[in-house]
Design a protein around this motif. Structure first.
Motif, PDB file in Angstrom:
ATOM      1  N   PHE A  36      -9.272  -9.231  10.096  1.00  0.00           N
ATOM      2  CA  PHE A  36      -8.767  -8.964   8.898  1.00  0.00           C
ATOM      3  C   PHE A  36      -9.301 -10.097   8.234  1.00  0.00           C
ATOM      4  N   PRO A  37      -9.852 -10.166   7.096  1.00  0.00           N
ATOM      5  CA  PRO A  37     -10.310 -11.334   6.314  1.00  0.00           C
ATOM      6  C   PRO A  37      -9.146 -12.431   6.115  1.00  0.00           C
ATOM      7  N   ASP A  38      -8.046 -11.919   5.799  1.00  0.00           N
ATOM      8  CA  ASP A  38      -6.900 -13.046   5.794  1.00  0.00           C
ATOM      9  C   ASP A  38      -6.093 -13.298   7.110  1.00  0.00           C
ATOM     10  N   ARG A  39      -6.445 -12.736   7.876  1.00  0.00           N
ATOM     11  CA  ARG A  39      -5.739 -13.063   9.501  1.00  0.00           C
ATOM     12  C   ARG A  39      -4.564 -12.728   9.560  1.00  0.00           C
ATOM     13  N   LYS A  40      -3.845 -11.767   8.745  1.00  0.00           N
ATOM     14  CA  LYS A  40      -2.620 -11.762   8.332  1.00  0.00           C
ATOM     15  C   LYS A  40      -1.958 -10.851   9.535  1.00  0.00           C
ATOM     16  N   ILE A  41      -0.667 -11.561  10.050  1.00  0.00           N
ATOM     17  CA  ILE A  41       0.086 -10.941  10.937  1.00  0.00           C
ATOM     18  C   ILE A  41       1.199 -10.522  10.274  1.00  0.00           C
ATOM     19  N   PHE A  42       1.675  -9.096  10.623  1.00  0.00           N
ATOM     20  CA  PHE A  42       2.746  -8.686   9.721  1.00  0.00           C
ATOM     21  C   PHE A  42       4.041  -9.121  10.230  1.00  0.00           C
ATOM     22  N   HIS A  43       5.133  -9.479   9.132  1.00  0.00           N
ATOM     23  CA  HIS A  43       6.376  -9.912   9.402  1.00  0.00           C
ATOM     24  C   HIS A  43       7.110  -8.422   9.586  1.00  0.00           C
ATOM     25  N   ARG A  44       8.451  -8.894  10.222  1.00  0.00           N
ATOM     26  CA  ARG A  44       9.319  -7.907  10.621  1.00  0.00           C
ATOM     27  C   ARG A  44       9.803  -7.107   9.284  1.00  0.00           C
ATOM     28  N   GLN A  45      10.094  -7.797   8.349  1.00  0.00           N
ATOM     29  CA  GLN A  45      10.518  -7.302   7.175  1.00  0.00           C
ATOM     30  C   GLN A  45       9.380  -6.328   6.468  1.00  0.00           C
ATOM     31  N   GLU A  46       8.240  -6.645   6.502  1.00  0.00           N
ATOM     32  CA  GLU A  46       7.356  -5.897   6.028  1.00  0.00           C
ATOM     33  C   GLU A  46       7.347  -4.483   6.840  1.00  0.00           C
ATOM     34  N   LEU A  47       7.306  -4.416   8.051  1.00  0.00           N
ATOM     35  CA  LEU A  47       7.212  -3.414   8.914  1.00  0.00           C
ATOM     36  C   LEU A  47       8.574  -2.493   8.511  1.00  0.00           C
ATOM     37  N   ASP A  48       9.685  -3.221   8.326  1.00  0.00           N
ATOM     38  CA  ASP A  48      10.823  -2.322   7.760  1.00  0.00           C
ATOM     39  C   ASP A  48      10.552  -1.675   6.734  1.00  0.00           C
ATOM     40  N   GLU A  49       9.729  -2.249   5.682  1.00  0.00           N
ATOM     41  CA  GLU A  49       9.704  -1.448   4.544  1.00  0.00           C
ATOM     42  C   GLU A  49       8.632  -0.121   4.771  1.00  0.00           C
ATOM     43  N   ILE A  50       7.698  -0.515   5.792  1.00  0.00           N
ATOM     44  CA  ILE A  50       6.860   0.614   6.034  1.00  0.00           C
ATOM     45  C   ILE A  50       7.665   1.743   6.703  1.00  0.00           C
ATOM     46  N   ALA A  51       8.490   1.379   7.716  1.00  0.00           N
ATOM     47  CA  ALA A  51       9.084   2.383   8.551  1.00  0.00           C
ATOM     48  C   ALA A  51      10.629   2.195   8.428  1.00  0.00           C
ATOM     49  N   PRO A  52      11.256   2.156   7.359  1.00  0.00           N
ATOM     50  CA  PRO A  52      12.842   1.750   7.560  1.00  0.00           C
ATOM     51  C   PRO A  52      13.744   2.601   8.354  1.00  0.00           C
ATOM     52  N   ASP A  53      13.350   3.891   8.782  1.00  0.00           N
ATOM     53  CA  ASP A  53      14.011   4.777   9.802  1.00  0.00           C
ATOM     54  C   ASP A  53      13.577   4.816  11.124  1.00  0.00           C
ATOM     55  N   ASN A  54      12.749   3.833  11.394  1.00  0.00           N
ATOM     56  CA  ASN A  54      11.948   4.111  12.829  1.00  0.00           C
ATOM     57  C   ASN A  54      11.893   2.605  13.553  1.00  0.00           C
TER      58      ASN A  54
END
Length: 571
Positions: free
Chosen positions: A153-171
């Motif tokens: 990735f150009p920005d070397r981003k590592i996702f935070h758990r809260q970002e994953l919560d927004e993507i899959a709030p029920d899973n």
């Protein structure tokens, strides 16, 4: 088309030879009685791999073994009475069957069944893929992904758990990094794994935390298991589907065997080993699987009545697998000096020096060699100390896996040990140039230095570490020869470490055979060796380096049986 491809692997060679669409001719005695089956393979360039320039034009095989090599005329004159089957290679170039010396076969099959994140080039692409997958799932169903790599990735981003919560709030979400030494988990997954701010780092692992001490969802090495243990257990059907998918793809890519480490991850030793025996049954599927045994399940192997060595002609147990450290991508490979781009850390030791020695001692009590994951130079030092104190059993060879950083003092000590080095040439293509940031230029001369290892007489075998890297051995051979990724236009990373095509192919043939003490059985096309062949449409030993990428597998032959033939899928 599916039926035709399966036919070649389901039937014994005698019957299958009649189903190969005119590629073979059979002869019979009078009165319709078949002779003892012997096969003449001819009309190709057949490299013995005994010497760089040694090739023959014909091979006679019988009962899965090579009887003789030479010219077609010589073979017909001498073996006419035993030859009942003729295989026209139609100009193909034949090598001893390629064997991947280190991979995770069920894990590779899983990567084909799960959400594949390995080819994504940005964090936005990864987010879109996760959102799409989340919409397909029922509430509470696990979202499992494989292969993300922030270095792409150009920005070397590592996702935070809260970002994953927004993507899959029920899973609950678990995403495995490409190196398999790190995962990302969302809050639901962390909760199910009972990971809180008070949870201590497990031995050999790291729970990455924010400034408030809360887990970010990024779990390294042993810390992964806190969440993985909460993932529902896999079924027998799932494992069989994953292994079958892996095998079908591997033979298509010219592989006749693999040295694989899977036995500690899928419901335990018994469930996983049963999967191998069901799928590789020698009838529907033939494949040479050499199974490394993780130290946590070695007692289970013994309790089931097995020991180090062959189970049957297709399955064998290898050394006891031990992890000494992690990986460079997550900065958990154990280094003698701190990371160049993170001087606060030198990596993670999965075991202390004394603990590693005790594990090696345990292997010796089972009369087993060891296979130690060693990426960093300090991890390699730990491993060398352990096997020096507790030497390998007679007529066995230990294995050090990856060996990405090997300074001269450690190489000198390796020379006095019975050890094979499992290297992955594709790591050069995927890890450079970012690995220079991790290590600094001063460590590069003895890092990923495959040519140096060979020049100094060390035993090297070639693998992919699939699913971490593509399983295709031609990609590994290309990387060893060019030291760059396909499509890159430069002289290669550390070009002085380029291998010759013969050296590169040797890694996947004679090298893989020697690593398991089978150099008199596999890896060459000579009398007495197994009738395992990889047939290509071009000569990769004489072609231009980038032409290796355009070579196609025409046939894969295991135990004198054609288990893959390109024309069958095209019909």
């Amino acid at each position: 088309m599916y039926f035709l491809r399966r036919t070649a692997t389901q039937y014994p060679f005698e019957l299958k030879s009649l189903l190969t669409f005119g590629k073979m001719k059979t002869r019979k005695r009078r009165y319709g009685v078949r002779r003892a089956v012997g096969t003449l393979w001819y009309n190709g360039k057949i490299y013995t791999m005994n010497d760089e320039s040694e090739s023959v034009e014909a091979v006679v095989t019988h009962n899965g073994r090579i009887k003789a090599v030479g010219t077609k005329k010589e073979m017909k004159n001498k073996w006419n009475e035993t030859i009942t089957t003729y295989v026209d290679l139609k100009g193909g170039v034949v090598f001893p069957g390629f064997v991947d010396s280190h991979l995770h076969m069920i894990g590779y099959g899983e990567s084909m069944l799960r959400l594949d994140l390995s080819q994504l080039k940005s964090a936005d692409d990864m987010k879109k893929a996760l959102l799409e997958k989340a919409r397909e799932l029922k509430r509470g169903q696990w979202l499992l992904g494989e292969g993300w790599n922030e270095n792409n990735f150009p920005d070397r981003k590592i996702f935070h758990r809260q970002e994953l919560d927004e993507i899959a709030p029920d899973n609950p979400v678990v995403l495995t990094r490409v190196c398999r030494h790190a995962i990302l988990a969302n809050s639901k997954a962390l909760e199910l794994g009972q990971v809180t701010a008070e949870t201590e780092n497990p031995s050999g692992g790291v729970i990455v935390r924010d400034n408030d001490g809360e887990a970010t969802g990024y779990l390294l090495d042993a810390a992964q298991e806190l969440v993985r243990e909460a993932v529902p257990e896999v079924t027998d059907e799932y494992l069989e589907e994953a292994l079958t998918a892996a095998l079908d793809d591997m033979v298509k890519k010219g592989l006749v065997g693999g040295h694989t480490e899977d036995l500690n991850y899928y419901g335990g030793f018994a469930q996983t080993f049963d999967t191998f025996t069901k799928v590789i049954d020698g009838k529907k599927r033939k494949f040479r699987a050499h199974l490394l045994v993780h130290h946590e399940v070695v007692e289970d192997m013994k309790n089931k009545g097995f020991t180090y060595g062959e189970v049957n002609e297709y399955l064998s147990f290898g050394g006891m697998k031990i992890f000494a450290d992690g990986a460079l991508g997550g900065r958990t490979a154990l280094l003698r000096q701190p990371y160049n781009d993170a001087p606060e850390t030198s990596g993670v030791a999965m075991h202390t020096r004394d603990e590693l020695k005790e594990l090696v001692k345990k292997a010796r009590s089972f009369e087993m060699p060891v296979a130690i994951h060693t990426i960093g130079d300090l991890a390699l030092e730990y491993a060398i100390e352990a096997v020096e104190e507790y030497p390998a059993p007679p007529r066995t060879m230990d294995r050090f896996i990856h060996l990405q950083i090997a300074p001269s003092d450690l190489r000198e000590r390796l020379k006095s040990l019975p050890v094979a080095l499992d290297i992955q040439p594709r790591f050069v293509a995927s890890d450079f140039p970012w690995v220079e940031e991790r290590l600094g230029t001063w460590r590069l001369p003895y890092s990923f230095a495959w040519k140096t290892l060979l020049k100094e007489g060390l035993n090297c075998a070639g693998g992919s570490d699939a699913p971490i890297e593509p399983v295709d051995p031609l990609l590994g051979i290309h990387a060893a020869v060019t030291r760059k990724s396909p499509g890159e236009d430069h002289e290669g990373y550390m070009p002085e470490q380029k291998l010759t095509p013969f050296e590169a192919v040797s890694l996947f043939t004679t090298g893989s055979a020697k690593a398991i003490g089978k150099e008199e059985t596999y890896g060459k096309i000579l009398p007495g060796y197994a009738a395992d062949f990889t047939v290509l449409d071009k000569d990769i030993l004489t072609a231009q380096p980038d032409e290796i990428l355009t070579a196609s597998v025409l046939q894969t032959v295991i135990d004198e049986t054609i288990v893959y033939q390109k024309e069958e899928e095209e019909d």
